[in-house]
Design a protein around this motif. Structure first.
Motif, PDB file in Angstrom:
ATOM      1  N   GLN A 213     -27.051  31.518  -7.852  1.00  0.00           N
ATOM      2  CA  GLN A 213     -27.453  30.332  -8.088  1.00  0.00           C
ATOM      3  C   GLN A 213     -27.183  29.212  -6.811  1.00  0.00           C
ATOM      4  OE1 GLN A 213     -25.625  28.730 -11.861  1.00  0.00           O
ATOM      5  NE2 GLN A 213     -27.181  30.084 -12.962  1.00  0.00           N
ATOM      6  N   PHE A 214     -25.788  29.595  -6.322  1.00  0.00           N
ATOM      7  CA  PHE A 214     -25.241  29.075  -5.137  1.00  0.00           C
ATOM      8  C   PHE A 214     -26.122  29.183  -3.852  1.00  0.00           C
ATOM      9  CE2 PHE A 214     -22.562  29.032  -1.243  1.00  0.00           C
ATOM     10  CZ  PHE A 214     -22.353  27.793  -1.081  1.00  0.00           C
ATOM     11  N   VAL A 215     -26.727  30.567  -3.687  1.00  0.00           N
ATOM     12  CA  VAL A 215     -27.371  30.665  -2.533  1.00  0.00           C
ATOM     13  C   VAL A 215     -28.726  30.083  -2.675  1.00  0.00           C
ATOM     14  CG1 VAL A 215     -28.864  32.721  -1.383  1.00  0.00           C
ATOM     15  CG2 VAL A 215     -26.453  33.053  -1.983  1.00  0.00           C
ATOM     16  N   GLU A 216     -29.403  30.071  -3.731  1.00  0.00           N
ATOM     17  CA  GLU A 216     -30.802  29.342  -4.154  1.00  0.00           C
ATOM     18  C   GLU A 216     -30.471  27.730  -3.780  1.00  0.00           C
ATOM     19  OE1 GLU A 216     -31.620  31.159  -7.946  1.00  0.00           O
ATOM     20  OE2 GLU A 216     -33.119  32.199  -7.008  1.00  0.00           O
ATOM     21  N   SER A 217     -29.492  27.210  -4.017  1.00  0.00           N
ATOM     22  CA  SER A 217     -29.041  25.882  -4.138  1.00  0.00           C
ATOM     23  C   SER A 217     -29.106  25.372  -2.503  1.00  0.00           C
ATOM     24  CB  SER A 217     -27.934  25.582  -4.592  1.00  0.00           C
ATOM     25  OG  SER A 217     -26.720  25.977  -3.985  1.00  0.00           O
ATOM     26  N   LEU A 218     -28.811  26.282  -1.707  1.00  0.00           N
ATOM     27  CA  LEU A 218     -28.971  26.201  -0.274  1.00  0.00           C
ATOM     28  C   LEU A 218     -30.285  26.203   0.514  1.00  0.00           C
ATOM     29  CD1 LEU A 218     -25.800  28.153   0.741  1.00  0.00           C
ATOM     30  CD2 LEU A 218     -25.968  25.457   0.523  1.00  0.00           C
ATOM     31  N   PHE A 228     -34.117  42.785  -2.407  1.00  0.00           N
ATOM     32  CA  PHE A 228     -33.057  41.486  -2.295  1.00  0.00           C
ATOM     33  C   PHE A 228     -32.764  41.453  -0.790  1.00  0.00           C
ATOM     34  CE2 PHE A 228     -32.306  42.397  -6.663  1.00  0.00           C
ATOM     35  CZ  PHE A 228     -32.434  40.986  -7.176  1.00  0.00           C
ATOM     36  N   LYS A 229     -32.287  40.213  -0.327  1.00  0.00           N
ATOM     37  CA  LYS A 229     -32.160  40.166   1.357  1.00  0.00           C
ATOM     38  C   LYS A 229     -30.566  40.299   1.258  1.00  0.00           C
ATOM     39  CE  LYS A 229     -34.239  35.874   1.814  1.00  0.00           C
ATOM     40  NZ  LYS A 229     -34.816  34.855   2.474  1.00  0.00           N
ATOM     41  N   THR A 230     -30.509  40.554   2.496  1.00  0.00           N
ATOM     42  CA  THR A 230     -28.875  40.795   2.843  1.00  0.00           C
ATOM     43  C   THR A 230     -28.702  39.698   3.891  1.00  0.00           C
ATOM     44  OG1 THR A 230     -29.256  42.255   4.849  1.00  0.00           O
ATOM     45  CG2 THR A 230     -28.912  43.170   2.670  1.00  0.00           C
ATOM     46  N   TYR A 231     -27.458  39.457   4.208  1.00  0.00           N
ATOM     47  CA  TYR A 231     -27.079  38.611   5.240  1.00  0.00           C
ATOM     48  C   TYR A 231     -27.871  38.629   6.531  1.00  0.00           C
ATOM     49  CZ  TYR A 231     -24.292  35.807   8.794  1.00  0.00           C
ATOM     50  OH  TYR A 231     -23.973  34.796   9.513  1.00  0.00           O
ATOM     51  N   ALA A 232     -27.845  40.168   6.828  1.00  0.00           N
ATOM     52  CA  ALA A 232     -28.433  40.497   8.310  1.00  0.00           C
ATOM     53  C   ALA A 232     -30.152  40.087   7.979  1.00  0.00           C
ATOM     54  CB  ALA A 232     -28.196  41.979   8.280  1.00  0.00           C
ATOM     55  N   ASP A 233     -30.544  39.999   6.917  1.00  0.00           N
ATOM     56  CA  ASP A 233     -31.932  39.916   6.787  1.00  0.00           C
ATOM     57  C   ASP A 233     -32.296  38.217   7.335  1.00  0.00           C
ATOM     58  OD1 ASP A 233     -32.832  42.277   6.205  1.00  0.00           O
ATOM     59  OD2 ASP A 233     -32.264  41.929   4.011  1.00  0.00           O
ATOM     60  N   LEU A 234     -31.295  37.483   7.080  1.00  0.00           N
ATOM     61  CA  LEU A 234     -31.676  35.939   7.172  1.00  0.00           C
ATOM     62  C   LEU A 234     -31.911  35.546   8.579  1.00  0.00           C
ATOM     63  CD1 LEU A 234     -28.650  34.663   4.879  1.00  0.00           C
ATOM     64  CD2 LEU A 234     -30.793  35.194   4.251  1.00  0.00           C
ATOM     65  N   ASP A 235     -32.501  34.546   8.676  1.00  0.00           N
ATOM     66  CA  ASP A 235     -32.630  34.033  10.158  1.00  0.00           C
ATOM     67  C   ASP A 235     -31.667  33.049  10.419  1.00  0.00           C
ATOM     68  OD1 ASP A 235     -33.288  31.321   9.077  1.00  0.00           O
ATOM     69  OD2 ASP A 235     -35.303  31.849   8.998  1.00  0.00           O
ATOM     70  N   GLU A 236     -31.554  32.713  11.691  1.00  0.00           N
ATOM     71  CA  GLU A 236     -30.431  31.923  12.483  1.00  0.00           C
ATOM     72  C   GLU A 236     -30.125  30.709  11.304  1.00  0.00           C
ATOM     73  OE1 GLU A 236     -28.307  32.985  14.317  1.00  0.00           O
ATOM     74  OE2 GLU A 236     -29.234  35.016  14.169  1.00  0.00           O
ATOM     75  N   GLU A 237     -31.398  29.940  11.045  1.00  0.00           N
ATOM     76  CA  GLU A 237     -31.165  28.629  10.333  1.00  0.00           C
ATOM     77  C   GLU A 237     -30.583  29.068   9.096  1.00  0.00           C
ATOM     78  OE1 GLU A 237     -33.565  24.860   8.498  1.00  0.00           O
ATOM     79  OE2 GLU A 237     -34.637  26.327  10.070  1.00  0.00           O
ATOM     80  N   GLU A 238     -31.008  30.151   8.188  1.00  0.00           N
ATOM     81  CA  GLU A 238     -30.476  30.438   7.163  1.00  0.00           C
ATOM     82  C   GLU A 238     -29.134  30.722   7.311  1.00  0.00           C
ATOM     83  OE1 GLU A 238     -34.207  32.133   4.572  1.00  0.00           O
ATOM     84  OE2 GLU A 238     -33.483  33.291   6.116  1.00  0.00           O
ATOM     85  N   LYS A 239     -28.864  31.493   8.093  1.00  0.00           N
ATOM     86  CA  LYS A 239     -27.380  32.021   8.270  1.00  0.00           C
ATOM     87  C   LYS A 239     -26.494  30.401   8.428  1.00  0.00           C
ATOM     88  CE  LYS A 239     -28.010  36.353  10.418  1.00  0.00           C
ATOM     89  NZ  LYS A 239     -27.922  37.592  11.611  1.00  0.00           N
ATOM     90  N   ARG A 240     -26.862  29.779   9.234  1.00  0.00           N
ATOM     91  CA  ARG A 240     -26.104  28.514   9.493  1.00  0.00           C
ATOM     92  C   ARG A 240     -25.887  27.750   8.063  1.00  0.00           C
ATOM     93  NH1 ARG A 240     -28.419  28.410  14.514  1.00  0.00           N
ATOM     94  NH2 ARG A 240     -30.296  27.074  13.585  1.00  0.00           N
ATOM     95  N   GLU A 241     -26.938  27.562   7.449  1.00  0.00           N
ATOM     96  CA  GLU A 241     -26.912  27.029   5.891  1.00  0.00           C
ATOM     97  C   GLU A 241     -26.078  27.535   5.018  1.00  0.00           C
ATOM     98  OE1 GLU A 241     -28.258  24.249   4.670  1.00  0.00           O
ATOM     99  OE2 GLU A 241     -29.267  23.625   6.858  1.00  0.00           O
ATOM    100  N   LEU A 242     -26.052  28.969   4.975  1.00  0.00           N
ATOM    101  CA  LEU A 242     -25.077  29.643   3.925  1.00  0.00           C
ATOM    102  C   LEU A 242     -23.542  29.660   4.627  1.00  0.00           C
ATOM    103  CD1 LEU A 242     -24.814  31.663   1.638  1.00  0.00           C
ATOM    104  CD2 LEU A 242     -24.934  33.679   3.144  1.00  0.00           C
ATOM    105  N   VAL A 243     -23.286  29.636   5.735  1.00  0.00           N
ATOM    106  CA  VAL A 243     -22.064  29.440   6.316  1.00  0.00           C
ATOM    107  C   VAL A 243     -21.516  28.183   5.910  1.00  0.00           C
ATOM    108  CG1 VAL A 243     -20.446  29.379   8.585  1.00  0.00           C
ATOM    109  CG2 VAL A 243     -22.129  31.354   7.965  1.00  0.00           C
ATOM    110  N   SER A 244     -22.563  27.233   6.316  1.00  0.00           N
ATOM    111  CA  SER A 244     -21.850  25.751   6.056  1.00  0.00           C
ATOM    112  C   SER A 244     -21.793  25.520   4.623  1.00  0.00           C
ATOM    113  CB  SER A 244     -23.172  24.824   6.538  1.00  0.00           C
ATOM    114  OG  SER A 244     -22.711  23.463   6.285  1.00  0.00           O
TER     115      SER A 244
END
Length: 442
Positions: A213-218, A228-244
Motif C-alpha cells: 500500500q505504501f508503494v502504491e501511495s507514492l 512484480f517490479k523490483t527497485y532495479a526495474d524502476l525509472d530514476e523518477e520512481e526511485k527518487r519518489e520511493l527513497v523520498s
C-alpha cells in the motif's frame, strides 16, 4: 592503532604455509562470512592443485574437537572458526592454521586474525577479507562476506577499505551511492520494504500488505505486466519518489539517524552476471546466508566459485529462506517480552536455530535502548542463544561476546562472538539460571 604492514605480511606467510599442506581439512562456519571465506580457501587450494576436504559447521564445540582428534586429522585449516574457541588448544593435529576475525581465546596454531594486529574484527575486516588477504584470489567473494557480516560502509572499515580499493582498481566492483536496502536487484517492491531491517521501517517491516500500500501511495505500480517490479526495474523518477517516501516515513516518526542511512554505499560486482542477484553484493550475501541457514553451505561455496548450476539451486534456497524468515518474524512480533535489562524471545520449537539471530536482529531494530536475546533449540536438543545490540550500545560499553561467553560458562555452556552480535549454547534445563546471569552482567 592497527599495524597494516604486519597483518598483510603475516597473511603472506600463512599462504606459504598453506601451500605446503598435503591433504588438509578445511573447516568453515555456516553463515555468509564463513561460506565466503571457505570458498576462497577451497578455490585457492583447487587452483594450487592441493587435495583437500571441505565441511562447514554451525558451531565448533568440544564434540567436534573430539571427533577431529579421534579421526586423526593431521592438517586443519579453519575459516571463520577457531580463534574464539578455547578447546581448540586440545587439538592434536600437526598443523593448525586459522583464518578468523573473532576475538582469540588461545594461541594455538598459526592465526591470521585482525585482533592480534590491533584491529577490531567486528568492524575492520571479516574472515572472508582475511582469506582474501592470504590467498589474493576471489576478491569479489570477500566483499560479499564483508556485507554479510554487516561491515559497511566498506570504504570506512580500515583493512576492508584496502581490499575495496584494490577491487575498484581491478574493475571487480563499482561503488555507488544509492538506496542501501537488501534486494535492489531481485526483491519485489513489497518484499523490498517488508524485509527491511537496517533501518527498520515502522509499520512496513514484516508487513507485506502495508508495504504494498505504501508503494502504491507514492504512485508507483507494483507490477509491470504479470511480473512484480523490483527497485532495479524502476525509472530514476520512481526511485527518487520511493527513497523520498521512505525518508519522510522515518523522519515523521523521529527516526532521523535511520533516515540518514537509507542512502549510502552500494556495491555492484562487475564480474558477475549483470542485473542478477549475484551482481549486488548485499543480495549475494543474503543468498549465501540462505544457503547456510538451510544447511547447504556447499551450494553457497559452489555459487561463489561460479560452478555450473549452483546459482539456480541457491536461488531456490533463497525462496525457502524468505518463507522461514517471514514466519519467524510474525511469531517474534507477537511473543517477545521485556525483561527489564533486555528483550527476550523464546522461540524453542518454533524458529530454526539457523535463523534465530537474523529474526532477533529484524525484530530488534526499533528497540535502541537495550539488547535482545532470542533462543531456539539446536540440533542436539540444547538451547541456542543469539544476542543483538546496536552501535550506540557498543559505544556505551556493551560487549555481547563477553557477556554471552561468561553467562554460558556459568551454566555449563559455551558462547562468544562480537561486541554487537554474539551467540551461545546452553543445556536445556539451565534457561532460567542463564537469563538471571545475563541480567547480572548487563
Amino acid at each position: 592503532m592497527g599495524n597494516e604492514h604486519s597483518f598483510f605480511a603475516k597473511a603472506a606467510e600463512a599462504k606459504e604455509e598453506i601451500l605446503k599442506l598435503r591433504q588438509p581439512l578445511v573447516l568453515g562456519h555456516y553463515d555468509c562470512d564463513g561460506i565466503c571465506s571457505t570458498a576462497i580457501a577451497h578455490g585457492a587450494l583447487n587452483n594450487a592443485g592441493i587435495s583437500h576436504r571441505v565441511r562447514n559447521e554451525r558451531k565448533l564445540d568440544e564434540k567436534i574437537i573430539h571427533e577431529l582428534n579421534s579421526t586423526g586429522e593431521k592438517e586443519l585449516l579453519f575459516c571463520d572458526l577457531g580463534s574464539s574457541v578455547a578447546a581448540v588448544q586440545d587439538l592434536k593435529a600437526d598443523t593448525i592454521i586459522i583464518l578468523d576475525h573473532h576475538p582469540p581465546a588461545h594461541k594455538k596454531g598459526l592465526q591470521i586474525n585482525p585482533h592480534i594486529f590491533g584491529f577490531d574484527g567486528a568492524q575492520d575486516i571479516c574472515s572472508a577479507g582475511v582469506a582474501y588477504s592470504v590467498f589474493k584470489e576471489y576478491l569479489d567473494v570477500s566483499l560479499v562476506g564483508m556485507i554479510g557480516d554487516m561491515q559497511y560502509p566498506i570504504s570506512q572499515k580500515k583493512l576492508n577499505s584496502i581490499i575495496l580499493k584494490e577491487g575498484q582498481e581491478k574493475k571487480a566492483v563499482k561503488v555507488e551511492t544509492d538506496i542501501t536496502f537488501f534486494g535492489r536487484m531481485s526483491r519485489p517492491l513489497q518484499y523490498f520494504l517488508s524485509y527491511a531491517d537496517d533501518p527498520f521501517l515502522p509499520g512496513l517491516t514484516a508487513n507485506e500488505e502495508k508495504s504494498a500500500q505504501f508503494v502504491e501511495s507514492l504512485g508507483i505500480k507494483l507490477k509491470k505486466g504479470e511480473d512484480f517490479k523490483t527497485y532495479a526495474d524502476l525509472d530514476e523518477e520512481e526511485k527518487r519518489e520511493l527513497v523520498s517516501g521512505i525518508v519522510t516515513h522515518l523522519e515523521s516518526r523521529g527516526m532521523h539517524e535511520a533516515a540518514k542511512s537509507v542512502i549510502g554505499e552500494v556495491y555492484t560486482l562487475l564480474q558477475r552476471q549483470h542485473g542478477s542477484e549475484f551482481s549486488d553484493a548485499k543480495e549475494f550475501s543474503t543468498i549465501m546466508n540462505a544457503c547456510g541457514r538451510n544447511d547447504r553451505a556447499d551450494i553457497g561455496i559452489s555459487t561463489c566459485l561460479g560452478e555450473l548450476g549452483a546459482s539456480k539451486h541457491a536461488l531456490t534456497l533463497l525462496q525457502q529462506h524468505r518463507v522461514n524468515l517471514r514466519n519467524g518474524i510474525e511469531f517474534a512480533q507477537k511473543n517477545y517480552i521485556d525483561l527489564g535489562k533486555f528483550y527476550f524471545l523464546d522461540a524453542r520449537g518454533i524458529i530454526d536455530d539457523g535463523i534465530i539471530g537474523v529474526v532477533a536482529g529484524m525484530l530488534y531494530a526499533p528497540k535502541r535502548t537495550k539488547p535482545i536475546f532470542a533462543c531456539a533449540l539446536d540440533k542436539e536438543g540444547g538451547i541456542k542463544f543469539s544476542g543483538r545490540g546496536t552501535r550506540l550500545l557498543v559505544a556505551n560499553g556493551l560487549d555481547l561476546g563477553k557477556i554471552l561467553s561468561q553467562a554460558s560458562a556459568s551454566v555449563g555452556g559455551a558462547g562468544g562472538g562480537h561486541n554487537i552480535a554474539a551467540g551461545a549454547t546452553i543445556p536445556n534445563e539451565k534457561l532460567n539460571e542463564f537469563l538471571l546471569e545475563l541480567g547480572k552482567l548487563i
